[in-house]
Motif scaffolding. Structure first.
Motif, mmCIF file in Angstrom:
data_model
loop_
_atom_site.group_PDB
_atom_site.id
_atom_site.type_symbol
_atom_site.label_atom_id
_atom_site.label_comp_id
_atom_site.label_asym_id
_atom_site.label_seq_id
_atom_site.Cartn_x
_atom_site.Cartn_y
_atom_site.Cartn_z
ATOM 1 N N ILE A 140 0.818 -1.206 0.000
ATOM 2 C CA ILE A 140 0.000 0.000 0.000
ATOM 3 C C ILE A 140 0.855 1.260 0.000
ATOM 4 C CG2 ILE A 140 -0.207 0.153 2.512
ATOM 5 C CD1 ILE A 140 -2.989 0.858 -0.076
ATOM 6 N N LYS A 141 2.057 1.212 0.603
ATOM 7 C CA LYS A 141 2.937 2.371 0.643
ATOM 8 C C LYS A 141 3.502 2.702 -0.736
ATOM 9 C CE LYS A 141 4.372 1.682 5.463
ATOM 10 N NZ LYS A 141 5.499 1.419 6.377
ATOM 11 N N GLN A 142 3.510 1.698 -1.639
ATOM 12 C CA GLN A 142 4.022 1.913 -2.990
ATOM 13 C C GLN A 142 2.963 2.498 -3.919
ATOM 14 O OE1 GLN A 142 5.193 -2.335 -3.335
ATOM 15 N NE2 GLN A 142 7.229 -1.562 -3.850
ATOM 16 N N VAL A 143 1.718 2.509 -3.494
ATOM 17 C CA VAL A 143 0.631 2.987 -4.344
ATOM 18 C C VAL A 143 0.530 4.503 -4.222
ATOM 19 C CG1 VAL A 143 -1.833 2.840 -4.844
ATOM 20 C CG2 VAL A 143 -0.607 0.824 -4.004
ATOM 21 N N PRO A 144 0.663 5.232 -5.335
ATOM 22 C CA PRO A 144 0.549 6.695 -5.273
ATOM 23 C C PRO A 144 -0.800 7.119 -4.689
ATOM 24 C CG PRO A 144 1.407 5.992 -7.401
ATOM 25 C CD PRO A 144 0.961 4.752 -6.700
ATOM 26 N N GLN A 145 -0.791 8.240 -3.970
ATOM 27 C CA GLN A 145 -2.018 8.728 -3.340
ATOM 28 C C GLN A 145 -3.107 9.000 -4.369
ATOM 29 O OE1 GLN A 145 -2.439 8.875 0.010
ATOM 30 N NE2 GLN A 145 -4.601 9.266 -0.463
ATOM 31 N N LEU A 146 -2.705 9.465 -5.551
ATOM 32 C CA LEU A 146 -3.684 9.761 -6.593
ATOM 33 C C LEU A 146 -4.425 8.494 -7.027
ATOM 34 C CD1 LEU A 146 -4.712 12.171 -8.283
ATOM 35 C CD2 LEU A 146 -3.110 11.467 -10.076
ATOM 36 N N VAL A 147 -3.707 7.383 -7.099
ATOM 37 C CA VAL A 147 -4.331 6.117 -7.471
ATOM 38 C C VAL A 147 -5.324 5.690 -6.396
ATOM 39 C CG1 VAL A 147 -3.923 3.659 -7.898
ATOM 40 C CG2 VAL A 147 -2.379 5.380 -8.876
ATOM 41 N N LYS A 148 -4.904 5.788 -5.142
ATOM 42 C CA LYS A 148 -5.808 5.413 -4.046
ATOM 43 C C LYS A 148 -7.048 6.311 -4.041
ATOM 44 C CE LYS A 148 -2.428 5.592 -0.955
ATOM 45 N NZ LYS A 148 -1.694 5.494 0.337
ATOM 46 N N ASP A 149 -6.842 7.605 -4.240
ATOM 47 C CA ASP A 149 -7.962 8.541 -4.218
ATOM 48 C C ASP A 149 -8.948 8.276 -5.355
ATOM 49 O OD1 ASP A 149 -7.014 9.780 -1.969
ATOM 50 O OD2 ASP A 149 -6.029 11.423 -3.040
ATOM 51 N N ALA A 150 -8.421 7.902 -6.519
ATOM 52 C CA ALA A 150 -9.305 7.637 -7.662
ATOM 53 C C ALA A 150 -10.233 6.453 -7.370
ATOM 54 C CB ALA A 150 -8.471 7.366 -8.910
ATOM 55 N N PHE A 151 -9.680 5.393 -6.810
ATOM 56 C CA PHE A 151 -10.507 4.231 -6.480
ATOM 57 C C PHE A 151 -11.500 4.555 -5.367
ATOM 58 C CE2 PHE A 151 -7.444 1.967 -8.982
ATOM 59 C CZ PHE A 151 -8.128 0.847 -9.450
ATOM 60 N N LEU A 152 -11.059 5.320 -4.386
ATOM 61 C CA LEU A 152 -11.961 5.683 -3.295
ATOM 62 C C LEU A 152 -13.102 6.562 -3.801
ATOM 63 C CD1 LEU A 152 -9.369 6.449 -0.465
ATOM 64 C CD2 LEU A 152 -10.904 4.475 -0.604
ATOM 65 N N ALA A 153 -12.789 7.470 -4.718
ATOM 66 C CA ALA A 153 -13.800 8.406 -5.216
ATOM 67 C C ALA A 153 -14.940 7.686 -5.923
ATOM 68 C CB ALA A 153 -13.152 9.426 -6.152
ATOM 69 N N ILE A 154 -14.615 6.684 -6.711
ATOM 70 C CA ILE A 154 -15.653 6.020 -7.505
ATOM 71 C C ILE A 154 -16.242 4.808 -6.801
ATOM 72 C CG2 ILE A 154 -14.060 4.513 -8.765
ATOM 73 C CD1 ILE A 154 -17.189 6.300 -10.192
ATOM 74 N N GLU A 155 -15.475 4.181 -5.899
ATOM 75 C CA GLU A 155 -15.942 2.945 -5.293
ATOM 76 C C GLU A 155 -16.435 3.102 -3.853
ATOM 77 O OE1 GLU A 155 -16.459 0.111 -6.734
ATOM 78 O OE2 GLU A 155 -15.622 0.689 -8.674
ATOM 79 N N ASP A 156 -15.762 3.949 -3.052
ATOM 80 C CA ASP A 156 -16.117 3.970 -1.623
ATOM 81 C C ASP A 156 -15.467 5.177 -0.949
ATOM 82 O OD1 ASP A 156 -16.880 3.376 0.936
ATOM 83 O OD2 ASP A 156 -15.757 1.493 1.086
ATOM 84 N N ILE A 157 -16.065 6.360 -1.121
ATOM 85 C CA ILE A 157 -15.444 7.584 -0.613
ATOM 86 C C ILE A 157 -15.402 7.602 0.912
ATOM 87 C CG2 ILE A 157 -17.601 8.897 -0.533
ATOM 88 C CD1 ILE A 157 -14.077 10.141 -1.574
ATOM 89 N N ARG A 158 -16.253 6.855 1.601
ATOM 90 C CA ARG A 158 -16.278 6.827 3.067
ATOM 91 C C ARG A 158 -15.586 5.577 3.621
ATOM 92 N NH1 ARG A 158 -19.665 8.621 6.605
ATOM 93 N NH2 ARG A 158 -20.539 6.536 6.980
ATOM 94 N N PHE A 159 -14.668 5.018 2.843
ATOM 95 C CA PHE A 159 -14.008 3.776 3.236
ATOM 96 C C PHE A 159 -13.368 3.870 4.622
ATOM 97 C CE2 PHE A 159 -9.943 1.344 3.267
ATOM 98 C CZ PHE A 159 -10.487 0.060 3.318
ATOM 99 N N TYR A 160 -12.715 4.971 4.911
ATOM 100 C CA TYR A 160 -11.997 5.107 6.183
ATOM 101 C C TYR A 160 -12.908 5.541 7.340
ATOM 102 C CZ TYR A 160 -7.480 4.290 3.994
ATOM 103 O OH TYR A 160 -6.410 3.716 3.335
ATOM 104 N N GLN A 161 -14.207 5.717 7.067
ATOM 105 C CA GLN A 161 -15.137 6.100 8.132
ATOM 106 C C GLN A 161 -16.070 4.962 8.570
ATOM 107 O OE1 GLN A 161 -14.723 8.651 5.425
ATOM 108 N NE2 GLN A 161 -13.105 9.232 6.888
ATOM 109 N N HIS A 162 -16.470 4.080 7.657
ATOM 110 C CA HIS A 162 -17.445 3.039 8.009
ATOM 111 C C HIS A 162 -16.745 1.809 8.594
ATOM 112 C CE1 HIS A 162 -16.328 0.587 4.558
ATOM 113 N NE2 HIS A 162 -16.546 1.605 3.739
ATOM 114 N N HIS A 163 -17.536 0.839 9.002
ATOM 115 C CA HIS A 163 -17.012 -0.380 9.622
ATOM 116 C C HIS A 163 -17.290 -1.620 8.770
ATOM 117 C CE1 HIS A 163 -16.054 1.812 13.273
ATOM 118 N NE2 HIS A 163 -17.267 2.361 13.219
#
Length: 727
Positions: free
Chosen positions: A80-103
């Motif tokens: 995960i540390k090798q994945v650029p932040q932009l790549v992570k943000d793109a997936f979160l934006a379209i798939e699960d923007i609240r990933f770090y908030q829900h359980h």
């Protein structure tokens, strides 16, 4: 003074309200309990190896030898540390923007997705979190059922309690299927753009982030316009959530999709069989489960038989002259299926002369062609024996007949008068097949064919031309092989199958197939058909397939020799072989009794080498077949060309060989040993006992019907439905 106890007034509506309230609560509790039970029953157990280990699907034969691995070659995991932040943000934006908030489950996202989809009138958002998606692709089938959804929710909550958010996100980014054989973000970057993930542009990142929902539908290789639209939707989301600014948004949105596509490795053993199984698995479980689900699949393949069939199919000597088409494929092409008719197990599938890419066109299972005279036993002779109680010795008449406005005839213009049913089938006389269908009725004969698994028949197949194999859609080699299996299995049809069992990574059984079987005709009907089909091989149009063991079968050649077939079986093995151009084209001097019959014999003789000779069940009828004998012994090159199968002379020969002589053919029945003469045709002959008759001089294997397009009888939707037969 006594006190009067006040009486409480009875309120019926209040009572009913309370009653139904309690009833509703009990029903709801029962419903919840039922859903919980359904969800917990057969629910897989969380397994770390499934989430982080090699999760390719393994195909194994019945001896547990590994046949293939699906999805193991294109995994390039990253931390995960090798994945650029932009790549992570793109997936979160379209798939699960609240990933770090829900359980694990996001009720807000579910409600929002439902509203967006309803208001927009189309499916634009999903309510599943990244955690749920990871569970789905790792453990569950893609079925949209209450059971699967409950299991998904329960397992997602468990997963969130066991792993950190970053660990879950890392596993997701390494496991998610992104199409074209790419599993994980790094693999996708390599395959689509020939880059590492830290080299991707914003537009490229957005394109990849848009793929998980439907990798095939949004494939930039197969559907570039859909991929572009989906990419822009991801960019819209990134702008909405302030991940990117307006300037970067406009720049990325204006960027063209430029691929540097590097497809994954395409070569693997037993490719057409593996492709067939892969397609079936994907239809049931989805691409993600198949390529990343860690399934173990037991299949019916016979590896040696598969190799033998592949070698025969790729041998250029087994075809008419070969040309290379503009797309690089050899033409004519071929296909073959071999199966055990008693179990329905498919032993070998070859869908072409060469295999160049994964899941390419499989002509054995995905191409429908006109079956020619191989359809006669299914649509005419089988029904006549089943419903009209005909026997091999039943006398039928090859004579001029008009049906409505259609007057079919044999290609050579000769009508042979009274012949036995065995003779008519052995020599594939067209007029007899048409008359049998007419007597049985088209509707009843079609029901018989459908019961044998011929599912491609439709309302357009309504003319007598279907007696000669003139169909609206056609059949596949697998479909035809399955139908003949009912003759070979004493009237019991066992549906062809290639998959025996599917296991999850934890060892639980996801699917266990027991091929469906049903009686589709009387045992005596099947035995009679097998008896007569042996005569086709012994002294009829298919002597090229004869071996030192019992063989039953039927040849087929369509109009202008565009499709040539042989379907045959021994007591142990059944196979169908087809040869023809992908775009139908005439193949002069090629017939079902030549190339396909010889290829079938090559495969089966090697497959059964060393296997003890067995006999077909039942007793063969003691009737005699007579074939006309020509009077002119001269031979010309033209007659040799027109008689490539076995159109040779023989006298009043009993078609049941003497003991020890099964499969031995008179050399006069082999064109390579003795050329035939069909320059002089005999007059109409009435067949009588102990009277030698002449063999016909058919063009190829069988007589061919004229192709006059008379609408009241024929199916005008396709030029093939006249039954144009010449084998």
């Amino acid at each position: 003074m006594s006190k009067r106890r006040s009486k409480r007034r009875f309120h019926p509506w209040r009572f009913l309200f309370k009653f139904f309230l309690v009833l509703t609560i009990l029903c709801a509790a029962g419903l919840v309990a039922s859903f919980a039970y359904v969800g917990l029953y057969d629910m897989p157990v969380l397994n770390t190896n499934v989430l982080t280990g090699d999760t390719s699907t393994v195909l194994m034969d019945t001896n547990e030898n590994v046949i293939a691995r699906l999805g193991s070659d294109e995994r390039l995991p990253v931390k995960i540390k090798q994945v650029p932040q932009l790549v992570k943000d793109a997936f979160l934006a379209i798939e699960d923007i609240r990933f770090y908030q829900h359980h694990g489950v996001d009720l807000r996202a579910i409600i929002r997705a439902a509203w967006v989809n309803i208001s927009g009138g189309e499916l634009r958002e999903g309510g599943s979190t990244i955690t749920q998606q990871l569970i789905k692709i790792s453990y569950l089938t893609p079925d949209r059922t209450f059971e699967r959804k409950i299991q998904e929710i329960i397992l997602s909550v468990q997963l969130e309690r066991k792993y950190t958010k970053d660990e879950i996100f890392e596993m997701y980014l390494n496991r998610v299927y992104l199409g074209a054989g790419a599993y994980g973000i790094q693999s996708a970057a390599k395959i689509y753009f020939s880059k590492d993930i830290n080299q991707l542009t914003l537009a490229e990142t957005a394109l990849l982030a848009g793929l998980p929902q439907a990798p095939s539908s949004y494939s930039p290789v197969q559907n570039p316009s859909a991929a572009l639209e989906r990419r822009n939707m991801v960019l819209d989301k990134m702008l909405k959530y302030n991940i990117i600014d307006e300037a970067n948004y406009q720049m990325a949105k204006s960027e063209e999709v430029k691929l540097h596509y590097t497809p994954p490795k395409q070569t693997y053993d037993y490719p057409f069989f593996v492709d067939y199984v892969t397609d079936q698995l994907i239809d049931k479980y989805g691409e993600a489960s198949v390529y990343k689900g860690g399934l173990t699949v037991y299949v019916t393949i016979d590896r040696e038989l598969q190799k033998i069939a592949e070698a025969a199919m790729s041998n250029k000597n087994n075809y008419p002259s070969t040309v290379i088409a503009s797309n690089g494929t050899a033409q004519p092409q071929g296909a073959a299926v071999f199966l055990d008719p008693h179990t329905g197990y498919i032993k070998a599938i070859v869908g072409g002369r060469q295999h160049t890419q994964a899941r390419q066109l499989n002509r054995a299972t995905q191409m429908w062609r006109q079956p020619g005279s191989t359809f006669k036993p299914i649509i005419a002779y089988g029904p006549a024996v089943e419903y009209k109680n005909m026997k091999p010795s039943t006398i039928v008449y090859d004579k001029p007949t008009t049906y409505g406005n259609w007057s079919p005839s044999n290609d050579d213009g000769i009508f042979r008068g009274a012949v036995s049913l065995r003779t008519a089938l052995a020599k594939s006389i067209n007029m007899v097949a048409v008359e049998l269908l007419h007597e049985v009725s088209i509707s009843q004969a079609k029901k018989f064919a459908v019961s044998l698994g011929i599912e491609s028949l439709d309302e357009h197949d309504a003319g007598l031309g279907i007696a000669l194999g003139g169909l609206h859609k056609g059949v596949t080699p697998l479909e035809l092989a399955g139908a003949y299996g009912a003759f070979a299995n004493q009237g019991v049809l066992v549906e062809p199958t290639a998959i025996l069992k599917v296991k999850r990574p934890d060892g639980s059984v996801l699917e266990e197939d027991k091929p469906a079987s049903r009686r589709v005709m009387k045992q005596t009907t099947a035995e009679t058909m097998t008896d007569m089909l042996q005569s086709v091989v012994e002294k009829g149009t298919a002597t090229a397939a004869a071996m030192e063991r019992p063989v039953a079968g039927k040849t087929g050649t369509t109009d202008d020799n565009k499709d040539i077939w042989f379907v045959g079986y021994t007591p142990e093995l059944l196979g169908a072989v087809w040869i023809g151009y992908d775009t139908p084209k005439a193949m002069p001097h090629a017939y079902g009794g030549t190339y396909p019959a010889r290829m079938w014999k090559q495969v089966v003789s090697k497959a059964l080498d060393g296997v003890a000779v067995a006999r077909f069940p039942g007793t063969r009828a003691q009737d005699t077949v007579y074939v006309p004998k020509t009077t002119d012994d001269s031979v010309s090159d033209e007659s040799e060309d027109k008689n490539t199968d076995n159109e040779t002379t023989f006298d009043d020969t009993l078609l049941i060989p003497p003991a020890g002589e099964t499969g031995k053919n008179d050399k006069k029945n082999n064109k390579d040993d003795n050329k035939d003469n069909n320059k002089h045709q005999p007059p109409v002959v009435k067949i009588e006992p102990d009277t030698p008759a002449e063999q016909n001089g058919d063009k190829g294997e069988e007589t061919k019907e004229q192709t006059t397009p008379i609408e009241p009888i024929l199916n005008k939707d396709t030029g093939a439905n006249t039954g144009q037969e010449g084998d």
